[in-house]
Design a protein around this motif. Structure first.
Motif, PDB file in Angstrom:
ATOM      1  N   ALA A 900      -1.126  32.257  26.930  1.00 21.71           N
ATOM      2  CA  ALA A 900      -1.479  33.040  27.293  1.00 21.71           C
ATOM      3  C   ALA A 900      -2.321  34.861  27.027  1.00 21.71           C
ATOM      4  O   ALA A 900      -3.954  34.580  26.279  1.00 21.71           O
ATOM      5  N   LYS A 901      -1.041  35.328  26.070  1.00 25.42           N
ATOM      6  CA  LYS A 901      -1.939  36.456  26.427  1.00 25.42           C
ATOM      7  C   LYS A 901      -2.022  36.221  24.281  1.00 25.42           C
ATOM      8  O   LYS A 901      -3.357  36.597  24.055  1.00 25.42           O
ATOM      9  N   VAL A 926      -7.867  29.911  29.113  1.00 25.61           N
ATOM     10  CA  VAL A 926      -6.367  30.884  29.802  1.00 25.61           C
ATOM     11  C   VAL A 926      -6.876  31.315  31.565  1.00 25.61           C
ATOM     12  O   VAL A 926      -5.357  30.689  32.279  1.00 25.61           O
ATOM     13  N   LEU A 927      -8.266  30.412  31.733  1.00 26.81           N
ATOM     14  CA  LEU A 927      -8.831  30.779  32.734  1.00 26.81           C
ATOM     15  C   LEU A 927      -7.873  29.456  33.517  1.00 26.81           C
ATOM     16  O   LEU A 927      -7.222  29.032  35.093  1.00 26.81           O
ATOM     17  N   VAL A 928      -7.533  28.454  32.856  1.00 30.48           N
ATOM     18  CA  VAL A 928      -7.224  26.729  32.872  1.00 30.48           C
ATOM     19  C   VAL A 928      -5.742  27.123  32.888  1.00 30.48           C
ATOM     20  O   VAL A 928      -4.767  26.513  33.951  1.00 30.48           O
ATOM     21  N   LEU A 929      -4.854  27.912  32.350  1.00 28.73           N
ATOM     22  CA  LEU A 929      -3.620  28.110  32.467  1.00 28.73           C
ATOM     23  C   LEU A 929      -3.246  29.336  33.579  1.00 28.73           C
ATOM     24  O   LEU A 929      -2.607  29.056  34.232  1.00 28.73           O
ATOM     25  N   GLU A 930      -3.690  30.139  33.613  1.00 26.16           N
ATOM     26  CA  GLU A 930      -3.908  31.501  35.187  1.00 26.16           C
ATOM     27  C   GLU A 930      -5.728  31.275  35.598  1.00 26.16           C
ATOM     28  O   GLU A 930      -6.456  31.964  35.557  1.00 26.16           O
ATOM     29  N   PRO A 931      -5.328  30.321  36.460  1.00 20.14           N
ATOM     30  CA  PRO A 931      -6.303  30.501  37.451  1.00 20.14           C
ATOM     31  C   PRO A 931      -6.681  31.407  37.550  1.00 20.14           C
ATOM     32  O   PRO A 931      -6.165  32.810  38.336  1.00 20.14           O
TER      33      PRO A 931
END
Ligand SMILES: [Zn+2]
Length: 944
Positions: A900-901, A926-931
């Protein structure tokens, strides 16, 4: 930016008056903002045909009328008795001052340009009036609430800077459609139809690298000009047909021949080809079209010739002959039917004839340079710097504005959300709400940050500073400057001799100003009376510039604080060592004081009786291959019963989503369905919070509000190095309370023991992860771990209590350093590791250059150090070396596609380079990985 109707282009302050007035609010969802209160609507625009598809208050017969007045009348017809004052005005006019704004409870923004949005933000801060901001772009939207000193102001986060293009690209060597559009709009259109004395650069074949065109931000225009060659102006008595042909020959034939002859210009690329079209045939076609238009009635030709030319489809690209016909026909139409405007025209995207002219001219130029043509629709979007509006997006944003306005009017400001509307569902949701962030201490407007201006002080004049930097970039209206004994001011109050006194300095370079001139280290106090805002600029001389990157030869920093690349909660220090993954400095949870927030989340938390039930725990047992097997524990709602273990399968690289999807599916299956009675109770509870005498809000509003829910993740144990980068998370249903799910005593107790006092309703899930920045791995979390005396519980309790005592990020960092870098191997590090650690140390001291050098050495010693590369990407971002940063992030992602980073860093680099589609794709990833990832959501919003 397309905006929320009915105030496209206007702000709607909500009057204070008596409280009862402000509370008399009625809302309809699904259409436009419609309300029942004493309102003032400000909008400068008139209604265009192209507005009708998405601005539901307007009808065909309203075209040409004031948006503000028609909207007011339409609302009054729907809601009899409502009191609305409509102003057809620019919201930046002096009469809408901070004093004016202070007379209202609330301001709702639905503005279509950044300058006006920033202006209103400053007025609201000065007046201490809440601002509900909104923006949409295509399918993307956002609504945010700004309470001065309590939440972020509109300018706390970086905003996209208008794109500029080097002058030589526009004038000589275009290679993208946009270059031709800018040329057609800002040069040719301005030359032919704008003020004849306002020279453009068209006739000047010389080089002036200091010149650029600013694209967007209010219609653009030529920033500077050198010569005023009149060759392209109409000669007295010259017939329109001859003039149109002469211009065509000059710019698409003669100029192309001249440029193609400049050999050194075409060493690495193809020279342009002069236009070779049968202009006699094209001229005949134009003549027939003019007859046809005249037959359809007077004024037809004045508003566009493409239909008469048999080109009614704006979504189909024209052939070169079509473009030539539109070009000649539009020039002739301007001269014949709009002669009185010629000489004073500015490009306006809503002027159909002007748009046709620009599309045709740009396409002819593209044809010469071998660049693909654009449709009229696309050209209009590019020329107007607009993303076409989507009615549904606007309607949703309108609804969200009203939701936030309702909270503010009900005194529930703590419950306000910033909500992002995504183009594609993330975890099956299009709306991503988050807590309104705290003010950014590095914000120039509401914080204490100081700007740093790098400029060639011998070249940049005071006039440039004011026009380009203070008005153009900083959106000031009436800047006053004080630096030592030097002072500059402007404004209507000044006497004529004062104006003359100040304006004589405008043409002087900064180094030549009275009082010794500006030099490196000069501190300039800038104030704007109209906006009641002030900040300081530290000046630094710089005489070598990369013309491609900074064609204006100045650069301002601080406005886009580098620290916003950092994590939330990092505090006021430049301690974005939080990004040094190697140190795992994840203080996301620690920096923020933890409210006794319930799992209900959001503004409906007042309904939460504050409890949850049941347990589900996740254990991991990796299996070879792509799939990994998990054992999952789940228990029933009674604490007397043991947890229950289940098995979960995930795909390699999908560890994050698989678990969240599983949890969501679980809640969807098991959470009680909201009953009509519960819905009614929610409504009743909200109503009970309204002051006596207030009208009730529409129930549909509450339904919309309750749809803002997600799985809530609580980091019980942060994955810090002292914990071996191992963290424990709890996941709960954020609608558990609303649905009256059973109280989960054990989850509540455990969270409290961990220093996160929560009251949980419904099932809770626990998972344990290892996340050291290089690897993300799920670890076993079994029934034996569910003990109040487990070591991880004690560690979490101590860590979270420490955070709540207000220990700053810096202190945590120092202590961590004193403790050593965690549980790493006891043996001495390899040379590459040692270099990497030195790099991390430099990173934490914000010594980016040094950090880059050390990381580079580390990578030379051992190229597989993914974290070093990822950190170097971040350091390069701080140095604004976007391409290198992007390349590093790219390399990290090649090894770890879901890092994500690295995704964030690649997105930041792409955004800075204007590659918005690429940035958007990474941020959505990223938003899929970390909503609900805050930085990703913010960056996504800043792309709009
Ligand atoms: Zn701010």
């Amino acid at each position: 930016m397309a905006m929320v109707a009915p105030s496209e282009g206007g702000a709607i302050p909500w009057p204070l008056g008596a409280t009862s007035y402000a509370m008399r609010t009625r809302v309809r969802m699904g259409a436009d903002l419609v309300w029942n209160a004493h309102l003032i609507g400000i909008d400068l625009d008139t209604i265009e045909t192209s507005n009708l598809n998405r601005q539901f208050l307007f009808r065909q017969q309203h075209v040409g009328q004031s948006k503000a007045s028609v909207a007011a009348a339409a609302v009054q017809a729907i809601v009899p008795g409502v009191s609305i004052t409509a102003h057809r005005a620019n919201v930046k006019e002096a009469r809408f001052s901070a004093d004016f704004v202070s007379g209202f409870d609330l301001v709702l923004n639905g503005l279509d340009n950044l300058e006006a949005r920033r202006h209103v933000n400053r007025l609201c801060l000065a007046a201490r009036v809440p601002l509900v901001e909104s923006g949409t772009a295509g399918y993307l939207g956002q609504v945010s609430v700004h309470l001065g000193g309590v939440t972020e102001c509109f300018e706390c986060q970086p905003k996209p800077v208008p794109k500029t293009y080097p002058v030589c690209t526009i004038r000589n060597t275009p290679d993208k459609p946009i270059h031709c559009i800018v040329w057609a709009k800002d040069l040719l259109f301005a030359r032919l139809f704008g003020p004849p004395e306002a020279a453009t650069d068209l006739d000047d074949a010389g080089e002036d690298p200091g010149m650029v065109w600013e694209f967007g931000g209010g219609g653009g225009g030529v920033e500077a000009a050198t010569t005023a060659g009149p060759a392209l102006l109409r000669r007295s008595g010259e017939p329109a047909e001859e003039y149109a042909l002469r211009v065509f020959q000059a710019v698409f034939v003669a100029d192309m021949e001249r440029l193609a002859g400049v050999e050194e210009m075409w060493k690495g690329r193809e020279p342009p080809t002069p236009c070779a079209l049968d202009l006699a045939a094209v001229g005949e076609r134009v003549r027939l079209a003019e007859e046809s238009a005249a037959g359809r009635g007077p004024g037809v030709a004045a508003s566009g010739m493409s239909s008469a030319l048999g080109l009614p489809d704006a979504q189909r690209a024209w052939a070169p002959e079509d473009s030539a016909a539109v070009f000649l026909a539009s020039v002739r139409a301007f001269l014949t039917h709009r002669a009185e405007e010629v000489g004073a025209l500015r490009f306006d995207k809503d002027d159909a004839l002007a748009t046709e002219f620009v599309a045709a001219a740009a396409n002819l130029r593209s044809h010469c340079y071998g660049i693909p043509p654009q449709t009229l629709f696309e050209a209009k979007g590019m020329a107007g710097n607009i993303i076409h509006a989507v009615a549904t997006t606007n309607a949703i944003a309108s609804g969200l504005i009203v939701v936030e306005a309702m909270k503010l009017l009900a005194g529930q400001s703590k419950a306000c959300h910033t909500t992002f509307l995504l183009a594609e569902a993330s975890n099956k949701k299009l709306l991503t709400p988050m807590q309104s962030p705290e003010p950014n201490p590095n914000c120039v407007i509401c914080g204490k940050a100081q700007l740093l201006l790098h400029a060639d002080l011998h070249a940049l004049t005071l006039g440039d500073l004011i026009t380009q930097v203070l008005r153009g970039r900083m959106a000031l209206v009436e800047p006053t400057l004080v630096a030592g004994s030097f002072m500059y001011e402007e404004g209507e109050d000044l006497e004529e001799d004062e104006v003359a006194f100040h304006s004589q300095n405008l043409t002087k370079p900064l180094s030549q100003l009275p009082g010794g001139g500006f030099a490196t280290g000069t501190l300039v106090e800038v104030t704007d009376q109209a906006q009641q805002t002030s900040f300081r600029i530290l000046v630094q001389h710089k005489d070598t510039w990369d013309e491609d990157a900074e064609p204006l030869r100045w650069e301002i920093r601080g406005e886009l604080p580098a620290s916003t690349f950092g994590k939330e909660g990092a505090g006021p220090q430049p301690d974005d060592g939080s990004e040094v993954e190697e140190e795992g400095f994840e203080i996301v949870e620690e920096g923020t004081a933890l409210p006794s927030k319930t799992a209900a989340g959001g503004w409906l938390e007042s309904y939460a009786s504050g409890q949850w039930t049941g347990w589900l725990t996740v254990t991991a047992e990796p299996r070879s291959g792509d799939e990994t097997l998990n054992r999952v524990w789940m228990d029933s709602e009674k604490r007397s019963q043991p947890p229950e273990e289940k098995t979960l399968v995930w795909k390699e690289g999908k560890e994050v989503e698989c678990l969240l999807d599983e949890i969501k599916a679980h809640f969807a299956r098991t959470s009680p369905v909201k009953t009509p009675a519960q819905q009614a109770a929610q409504v009743a509870q909200l109503r009970a919070k309204l002051p006596a005498g207030a009208a009730a809000p529409d129930d549909r509003l509450l339904v919309a509000a309750t749809s803002l829910n997600m799985v809530e993740s609580i980091a019980l144990l942060p994955n810090l190095p002292v914990h071996g980068f191992v963290g424990v998370n709890m996941y709960v249903d954020d609608e558990g309370s609303i649905r009256e799910a059973p109280f989960n005593a054990r989850a509540s107790e455990l969270a409290t023991l961990c220093g996160k006092p929560l009251q949980v309703r419904g099932d809770a899930f626990l998972s344990r992860v290892l996340d050291d920045g290089e690897a993300f791995r799920r670890l076993d979390f079994g029934a034996n771990d569910l003990s109040s005396s487990a070591p991880w519980v004690a560690a979490a309790g101590a860590k979270n209590a420490e955070a709540r005592r207000g220990e700053g990020a810096q202190a945590i960092l120092q202590r961590m350093q004193a403790e050593g870098a965690g549980p790493g191997p006891a043996s001495s590090p390899s040379p590459a590791d040692a270099l990497k650690q030195q790099g991390n140390a430099a990173f934490k001291r914000c010594e980016w250059e040094t950090a880059v050098r050390l990381y580079t050495q580390a990578l030379e010693a051992e190229s597989g150090l993914v974290a070093a590369r990822n950190n170097r990407a971040q350091a390069l971002l701080h140095l604004q070396r976007w391409r290198e940063a992007g390349a590093d992030a790219e390399a990290v992602l090649a090894a770890q596609p879901d890092n994500a980073k690295a995704l964030l860093r690649r997105a930041a680099a792409a955004q800075a380079l204007g590659e918005h589609a690429a940035a958007r794709a990474d941020l959505e990833h990223v938003l899929v990985l970390e909503p609900g990832h805050r930085e990703a959501a913010l960056r996504l919003a800043s792309l709009t």
